[in-house]
Design a protein around this motif. Structure first.
Motif, PDB file in Angstrom:
ATOM      1  N   ALA A 317       0.881  -1.122  -0.252  1.00 22.30           N
ATOM      2  CA  ALA A 317       0.018  -0.321   0.350  1.00 22.30           C
ATOM      3  C   ALA A 317       0.693   1.506  -0.095  1.00 22.30           C
ATOM      4  CB  ALA A 317      -0.675  -0.067   1.318  1.00 22.30           C
ATOM      5  N   TYR A 318       2.148   1.338   1.189  1.00 23.86           N
ATOM      6  CA  TYR A 318       2.585   2.641   1.151  1.00 23.86           C
ATOM      7  C   TYR A 318       3.519   2.444  -0.115  1.00 23.86           C
ATOM      8  CZ  TYR A 318       2.262   3.372   5.816  1.00 23.86           C
ATOM      9  OH  TYR A 318       1.220   3.125   6.888  1.00 23.86           O
ATOM     10  N   SER A 319       3.905   1.752  -0.564  1.00 27.34           N
ATOM     11  CA  SER A 319       4.776   1.357  -2.311  1.00 27.34           C
ATOM     12  C   SER A 319       3.850   2.405  -3.347  1.00 27.34           C
ATOM     13  CB  SER A 319       4.706   0.459  -2.743  1.00 27.34           C
ATOM     14  OG  SER A 319       5.716  -0.751  -1.967  1.00 27.34           O
ATOM     15  N   ILE A 320       2.488   1.551  -3.641  1.00 28.16           N
ATOM     16  CA  ILE A 320       1.520   2.160  -4.135  1.00 28.16           C
ATOM     17  C   ILE A 320       1.551   4.075  -4.367  1.00 28.16           C
ATOM     18  CG2 ILE A 320      -0.936   2.464  -5.420  1.00 28.16           C
ATOM     19  CD1 ILE A 320      -1.057  -0.633  -4.782  1.00 28.16           C
ATOM     20  N   ALA A 321       1.753   4.371  -2.662  1.00 29.96           N
ATOM     21  CA  ALA A 321       1.075   5.759  -2.458  1.00 29.96           C
ATOM     22  C   ALA A 321       2.002   6.734  -2.923  1.00 29.96           C
ATOM     23  CB  ALA A 321       0.743   5.946  -0.950  1.00 29.96           C
ATOM     24  N   MET A 322       3.815   6.153  -3.099  1.00 30.81           N
ATOM     25  CA  MET A 322       5.000   6.621  -2.749  1.00 30.81           C
ATOM     26  C   MET A 322       4.900   6.923  -4.613  1.00 30.81           C
ATOM     27  SD  MET A 322       7.611   5.462  -0.337  1.00 30.81           S
ATOM     28  CE  MET A 322       7.710   3.596  -0.241  1.00 30.81           C
ATOM     29  N   SER A 323       4.750   5.989  -5.344  1.00 25.78           N
ATOM     30  CA  SER A 323       4.271   5.710  -6.514  1.00 25.78           C
ATOM     31  C   SER A 323       3.483   6.603  -6.907  1.00 25.78           C
ATOM     32  CB  SER A 323       4.483   4.309  -7.362  1.00 25.78           C
ATOM     33  OG  SER A 323       3.268   4.128  -6.874  1.00 25.78           O
ATOM     34  N   LEU A 324       2.408   6.473  -6.425  1.00 23.33           N
ATOM     35  CA  LEU A 324       1.414   7.605  -6.773  1.00 23.33           C
ATOM     36  C   LEU A 324       2.092   9.390  -6.932  1.00 23.33           C
ATOM     37  CD1 LEU A 324      -1.907   6.105  -6.047  1.00 23.33           C
ATOM     38  CD2 LEU A 324      -1.182   6.866  -8.532  1.00 23.33           C
ATOM     39  N   LEU A 325       2.700   9.391  -5.581  1.00 26.12           N
ATOM     40  CA  LEU A 325       3.059  10.743  -5.650  1.00 26.12           C
ATOM     41  C   LEU A 325       4.817  11.157  -6.359  1.00 26.12           C
ATOM     42  CD1 LEU A 325       3.286  11.355  -1.381  1.00 26.12           C
ATOM     43  CD2 LEU A 325       1.797  11.982  -2.960  1.00 26.12           C
TER      44      LEU A 325
END
Length: 526
Positions: A317-325
């Motif tokens: 979940a955090y990886s997806i959040a980081m990649s979106l940012l």
């Protein structure tokens, strides 16, 4: 990979007494090669070999570069180097000044997992701190066996307790019990043979296997009957061998009288292994092919909605959040809502804390990402507030609980492969219902949409990214119906199911708003 087991043993403060006791109880013939990683000052000459030899029934020697590993030998890592495995030999990696005091046990366990896979064994003994916990998770992910010293028997319980808290320890035992278990592990078949034997034992002892499943459900309220028989049987078979039991019936009796074993088997079956940016090519594909489709919908009040189903301890979940940012960069960033769910309460608790060790970060994150998205804290690194507030973590039974709705992207990686085909098909139908028109589904490398019957079209087949088709679907629980005669029920229409989910989501939104913005208070009934 060597055709014998290699056991990595990590120890620190209080480790000498534990190691002596372990070697006293290890027989001369186990068929296992042992490699010890002990915390020592880099400028300190280790006397461990001289201290351990008198109590050992197997050869004990200091590891040297390019030593060929042999079973029934005990190798001690020198103080000024890390150990890695390469093509069946030990490689010594000299420590730089910057590396002194780093997680040397984790470093070896990662190498062990890569090279030995299902023939890797990780053992964490007495010590302070958390070294070994992250590497132990990697061994578990590779299909290996994991042990931790019972914290109540350890002089310093920090390291074994940290390992146990990962949820990836197969066996928590006293030192004599660990020695006994290690002497038996050569009887644990390799993955392919283990699967064959697991299926055989599952069918031969079907009644006892059902008893195990009933015990698990009564204790945890988790119905593992939706898992493939081989998934259940393989893990039960390994535990039968290590515990020295005679078969499935004996293990069922053993399980029914030991709550700690019940918890250990549950954690084993939940398979909570992950890492940041696992399979980097999948994230590159999301950035190239999926995230651009989110941009046209920017309207200020239309958030990007993502569901990470089976999120384990939060790294996905955090990886997806980081990649979106990173994708939106310095431009206008829409509101991003990432719902991340898992059955494991331990996994969800860790995800909510957002704290990870240095070794956990280094498995998939560059220094640039660590500096940008994490803050150093006493016990590791904490994800920064901006990323954390994008993610809502909740415990959820994916098979029977209602899904989220109107999603742009669902990530469900390396979960379907453990479930029966009928349950896989129902989950794929549920995902289709939960996605917006044109929404995207990301699966694991070994998973497919073969049972989805036209619900999805491939967008990037190699990276397992699919797009929702216009085929109409309705919501129904992914839980298979009970066998036997029953009255025919009409299929649940979309509208009531949507109302149910809308109510559920409204409750979740109210909870978040109250937790974040409302003052503390109490309600008194007079």
């Amino acid at each position: 990979m060597n055709d014998f087991y290699v056991a990595g043993i990590g120890a620190s403060a209080g480790g000498l007494a534990a190691l002596k006791l372990l070697l006293e109880h290890l027989p001369a013939k186990t068929g296992v090669a042992f490699v010890l990683i002990q915390h020592l000052p880099a400028d300190h000459r280790s006397a461990l070999v001289e201290l351990l030899r008198p109590v050992a029934s197997i050869p004990v020697s200091e590891a040297s570069d390019r030593t060929l590993l042999e079973p029934d030998h005990f190798y001690v890592c020198p103080s000024k180097a890390n150990i890695e495995l390469e093509n069946g030999v030990i490689r010594l990696v000299p420590l730089t000044d910057a590396q002194k005091g780093h997680m040397s046990i984790d470093a070896f366990f990662y190498s062990l997992a890569r090279r030995q896979q299902q023939r890797a064994v990780a053992v964490v003994l007495s010590g302070t701190g958390s070294d070994g916990a992250a590497g132990l998770r990697a061994v578990k992910a590779a299909g290996g066996l994991t042990f931790a010293q019972d914290p109540e028997t350890a002089q310093y319980d920090g390291m074994p307790q940290s390992a146990i808290e990962t949820g990836c320890v197969d066996f928590v035992l006293s030192i004599p019990e660990i020695a006994c278990a290690l002497s038996r592990i050569t009887s644990v078949p390799a993955e392919e043979a283990c699967q064959d034997k697991a299926e055989e034992s599952t069918y031969d002892g079907q009644e006892e296997t059902q008893r195990i499943l009933h015990l698990l459900k009564a204790s945890t309220d988790i119905d593992f009957s939706h898992y493939k028989p081989a998934t259940i049987g393989r893990r039960v078979q390994r535990r039968i061998v290590v515990h020295g039991l005679e078969g499935v019936a004996a293990y069922a009796t053993h399980l029914g009288t030991r709550p700690a074993e019940m918890e250990a088997l549950t954690n084993d079956l939940l398979i909570g292994v992950t890492e940041f940016f696992r399979d980097p090519s999948a994230f590159e594909a999301l950035t190239a092919s999926v995230y651009p489709a989110f941009q046209p919908g920017l309207s200020g009040d239309e958030p990007v909605r993502v569901w990470v189903a089976g999120c384990s301890s939060g790294e996905e979940a955090y990886s997806i959040a980081m990649s979106l940012l990173e994708f939106y960069g310095d431009g206008s960033v829409p509101q991003i809502q990432i719902f991340a769910t898992d059955l494991s309460a331990k996994g969800i608790a860790k995800a909510r804390s957002g704290v990870y060790s240095r070794e956990e970060l280094h498995r998939g994150l560059s220094e640039e990402r660590i500096d940008r998205f994490f803050t150093r804290v006493e016990n590791g690194y904490r994800i920064n507030k901006r990323v954390r507030e994008m993610c809502v973590f909740a415990r959820q039974n994916l098979i029977k609980d209602p899904p989220f709705s109107r999603l742009d992207l669902i990530s469900c990686r390396n979960l379907l492969i453990y479930l029966k085909p009928a349950v896989q098909a129902r989950l794929l139908s549920l995902f289709h219902f939960a996605l917006k028109p044109g929404g995207y589904l990301l699966l694991g490398k070994s998973e497919s949409i073969a049972s989805a019957h036209g619900l999805f079209a491939p967008l990037d087949k190699g990276n397992r990214i699919y797009m929702k088709t216009k085929t109409q679907s309705t919501y129904q629980s992914a839980e298979p119906r009970a066998e036997g005669p029953r009255r025919e029920q009409p299929e649940r229409p979309i509208e009531p199911a949507y109302d149910e989910m809308r109510s559920d989501l409204q409750m979740e939104a109210d909870r978040i708003l109250l937790a974040r913005y409302a003052p503390s208070g109490v309600v008194v009934n007079d």
